[in-house]
Design an enzyme around this catalytic site. Structure first.
Site, PDB file in Angstrom:
ATOM      1  N   HIS A  91       0.931  -1.195  -0.158  1.00 58.69           N
ATOM      2  CA  HIS A  91       0.057  -0.031   0.105  1.00 58.69           C
ATOM      3  C   HIS A  91       0.885   1.243   0.097  1.00 58.69           C
ATOM      4  O   HIS A  91       0.504   2.347  -0.629  1.00 58.69           O
ATOM      5  CB  HIS A  91      -1.016   0.025   1.250  1.00 58.69           C
ATOM      6  CG  HIS A  91      -2.056  -1.055   1.198  1.00 58.69           C
ATOM      7  ND1 HIS A  91      -2.631  -1.926   2.155  1.00 58.69           N
ATOM      8  CD2 HIS A  91      -2.847  -1.291  -0.056  1.00 58.69           C
ATOM      9  CE1 HIS A  91      -3.544  -2.554   1.490  1.00 58.69           C
ATOM     10  NE2 HIS A  91      -3.779  -2.227   0.400  1.00 58.69           N
ATOM     11  N   GLU A 136      -3.687 -17.926 -21.494  1.00 66.21           N
ATOM     12  CA  GLU A 136      -2.554 -17.708 -20.734  1.00 66.21           C
ATOM     13  C   GLU A 136      -2.106 -19.190 -20.787  1.00 66.21           C
ATOM     14  O   GLU A 136      -0.866 -19.375 -20.083  1.00 66.21           O
ATOM     15  CB  GLU A 136      -2.612 -17.193 -19.409  1.00 66.21           C
ATOM     16  CG  GLU A 136      -3.740 -17.673 -18.602  1.00 66.21           C
ATOM     17  CD  GLU A 136      -3.830 -16.742 -17.381  1.00 66.21           C
ATOM     18  OE1 GLU A 136      -2.950 -16.021 -16.750  1.00 66.21           O
ATOM     19  OE2 GLU A 136      -4.973 -16.687 -16.627  1.00 66.21           O
ATOM     20  N   ASP A 175       1.470 -15.232 -17.918  1.00 63.07           N
ATOM     21  CA  ASP A 175       1.613 -16.925 -17.992  1.00 63.07           C
ATOM     22  C   ASP A 175       1.801 -17.492 -19.077  1.00 63.07           C
ATOM     23  O   ASP A 175       2.221 -18.457 -19.210  1.00 63.07           O
ATOM     24  CB  ASP A 175       0.312 -17.250 -17.143  1.00 63.07           C
ATOM     25  CG  ASP A 175       0.201 -17.099 -15.647  1.00 63.07           C
ATOM     26  OD1 ASP A 175       1.326 -17.607 -15.088  1.00 63.07           O
ATOM     27  OD2 ASP A 175      -0.491 -16.563 -14.977  1.00 63.07           O
ATOM     28  N   CYS A 234      -3.533  -8.322 -21.940  1.00 66.39           N
ATOM     29  CA  CYS A 234      -3.398  -7.506 -20.542  1.00 66.39           C
ATOM     30  C   CYS A 234      -2.216  -8.022 -19.698  1.00 66.39           C
ATOM     31  O   CYS A 234      -2.070  -7.520 -18.527  1.00 66.39           O
ATOM     32  CB  CYS A 234      -4.733  -8.073 -19.709  1.00 66.39           C
ATOM     33  SG  CYS A 234      -5.076  -9.737 -19.319  1.00 66.39           S
TER      34      CYS A 234
END
Ligand code: PEP
Ligand code: MG
Length: 590
Positions: free
Chosen positions: A198, A440, A464, A511
């Site tokens: 974060h 993938e 992947d 993506c």
């Protein structure tokens, strides 16, 4: 500025927030947390000890509440992270277990807490997934603030820093990071933390250069040392020579100019010179990242990795929690689409409460859609939440790790059941929701023509796909040289899928990380990829490159690319054909 007798040191860490800053180091430390005494308490004192612990939790929580209340405007969108921390204070694994340890072992609260946290750390140790490491960091941050209250140590007050400095810390909690005032803090570096922490996300929002995971920065850097932080490359230079300083001052100003130019044009469409428009979208892991997708001119969310919500808590989130999250993202992004990928846990993203930890090859194991089909209730709950969110804006469903046709059919069956159940309850959703699959796994690519009949779009997950096609572990540095996005085998595989998509009138998106790397764009355009999704910061550059290219030329170029037999050959061809824009982007060599 750089006059010092000490020699220059270069440290390499994780580049979490781009940009360059040069300035004086300001070391921030936390007191009293490392050394914890152990002592036993009598049964009579048990109640008091528990009370002492509860009161420390309350104080820590109140302090956090105060920080939340006074968080500056530009960070309001991250309040959610601090709210999550607030919930963690009462987390069973932390709060419940510490009280239980005090009771069972009759030890002091500090020792009990320390023990509980070290157990949590051990539990997470064998899970290399960066999300999980980030979640572990959340628990550690929360426990540290309790500990500070227990031992009465001073807490770190970043707002009290009066000069313009670069923060150097072992670790910074999101609560601490969110107190950063931009006019005081030029950048930050830490020994711990990673890209999906974060703290990293907040640094990116604040747009201050940050390098995390430096391991020993706090040992090597002293207060007031001059340091250079290169958040783009992930480098920190301590005691820079005058020559290095001049070099980085120049880079800093080039970076600022480049960023200003690119960001100014980031809202223009990604239309090629021959008029083909691509959607350039963002990949997100957390709902609050939607804001950076919008700020960087993204045309939607091409990949919402939903694992985080499952990894950040101690049991499966319920439909309502999931729905709330998805609805937030969809409403903020509307009218642009949000592609929600169903759960891709297990494999390398192990969730403790859904564990099946003794798999020998987790990456080839019960992950992604395989896990969901084996746990249809978990899957159905998520699908219902996604469907419900589809009533609030354009949503698409993306199924991960598809390796055979059966899985597509089985997943759609469960989706239909989820839709029927909502129907029966009279709950609104989009009954024509688009469903896509990740390509993938090589078998999915090979079967793409069959799959195309049952789905609305493909999304090529190169992270992947490269790993499984070339048999190269995507996180193993020993074989990193073999992890080649532009390997001819990968280009052929992408071409195979893109051609089938075109023949079947199915959209094909990419993506994986490959989509956000400028070098690959001419080839991806030439192969006929329709849309790209990437980390939000890459969007402006990729859009700009697309605007400078022509699909017809790119397609001709790809014909030559396909004649090459090695990645080196392809790269040479790429750099000799597209030297102009690559040079502009600062690529000077292979
Ligand atoms: C991919 O594999 O390319 C992908 C986008 O999914 P992830 O990185 O989440 O595995
Ligand atoms: Mg993947």
């Amino acid at each position: 500025m750089g006059h010092t007798n000490e020699s220059e040191i270069r440290l390499h860490g994780i580049n979490v927030s781009p940009g360059i800053c040069i300035g004086k180091a300001y070391l921030v430390g936390k007191e009293g947390v490392d050394v914890v005494d152990k002592y036993f308490i009598s049964k009579d004192n048990l109640e008091n000890e528990i009370k002492r612990f509860k009161s420390a939790v309350k104080h820590a929580k109140d302090k956090l509440q105060e920080i939340i209340k006074t968080t500056p405007e530009e960070l309001r969108q991250h309040i959610h992270i601090l709210e999550t921390h607030k919930i963690l204070y009462k987390d069973k694994m932390l709060y419940g277990k510490t009280i239980e340890t005090i009771e069972k072992k009759l030890v002091n609260a500090e020792w009990a807490l320390k023990n509980v946290v070290s157990n949590v750390k051990n539990m997470f140790r064998n899970m290399p997934d960066p999300y999980l490491q980030g979640r572990m960091a959340d628990i550690v941050h929360v426990s540290e603030s309790i500990m500070q209250n227990l031992v009465g140590a001073k807490t770190l007050d970043i707002r009290a820093i009066a000069k313009r400095v670069i923060l150097v810390a072992v670790d910074l909690s999101p609560a601490e990071t969110s107190q950063i005032q931009l006019e005081k803090i030029k950048g930050l570096i830490t020994d711990l933390g990673g890209k999906t922490s974060h703290t990293g996300i907040i640094a990116r929002t604040l747009e201050i250069p940050a390098v995390l995971g430096l391991e020993k920065a706090t040992h090597l850097i002293k207060n007031d040392d001059i340091i250079i932080v290169d958040g783009t490359e992930g480098i920190v230079i301590v005691h820079p020579t005058d020559k290095t300083l001049i070099q980085f001052e120049e880079r800093q100003s080039n970076y600022e100019i480049h960023k200003a130019v690119i960001t100014r044009s980031s809202h223009l469409p990604a239309k090629t010179t021959d008029g083909i428009k691509l959607e350039v979208m963002g990949n997100i892991e957390l709902p609050e990242e939607v804001v950076s997708v919008i700020n960087y001119g993204g045309d939607g969310i091409g990949l919402y990795r939903t694992e985080f919500q499952y990894l950040s808590q101690l049991g499966f989130p319920d439909e309502h929690d999931l729905f709330d999250n998805y609805k937030d993202v969809v409403e903020v992004m509307a009218p642009n689409p949000v592609t929600i990928r169903t759960l891709d846990i297990s494999g390398d993203k192990t969730v403790s409460y859904a564990s099946n930890s003794d798999e020998k090859n987790p990456v080839l194991g019960l992950r992604g859609i395989r896990y969901c089909l084996k746990n249809p209730d978990v899957f159905k709950t998520q699908l219902r939440a996604i469907l419900r969110a589809s009533a609030f804006g354009p949503v698409r469903i993306l199924l991960p790790m598809i390796s055979c046709h059966d899985e597509v059919l089985a997943a759609k069956k469960i989706l239909n059941k989820a839709a029927d159940s909502l129907d029966k309850e009279g709950i609104l959703f989009n009954d024509k929701i688009e469903v896509g699959i990740m390509i993938e796994v090589p078998s999915a690519a090979i079967m793409a023509d069959v799959m195309a009949k049952d789905i609305d779009f493909f999304s090529i997950g190169t992270n992947d796909l490269i790993q499984y096609s070339l048999a190269v572990d995507r996180v193993n540095t020993q074989v990193a040289h073999l992890y080649q996005p532009l390997n001819p085998a990968i280009i052929r595989m992408i071409k195979f899928v893109a051609d089938i998509a075109k023949d079947n009138d199915v959209e094909v998106c990419m993506c994986g990380e490959m989509a956000g790397d400028p070098v690959n764009i001419p080839i991806l355009l030439g192969l006929g990829i329709n849309n790209l999704s990437m980390n939000p910061q890459s969007i402006p550059t990729i859009k700009k490159i697309i605007r400078s290219l022509n699909v017809k030329d790119a397609a001709l170029f790809v014909k030559d690319v396909l004649k090459e037999t090695t990645e080196t050959g392809i790269l040479e061809l790429l750099f000799s054909t597209y030297d102009n824009f690559l040079f502009d982007l600062g690529y000077t060599e292979l």
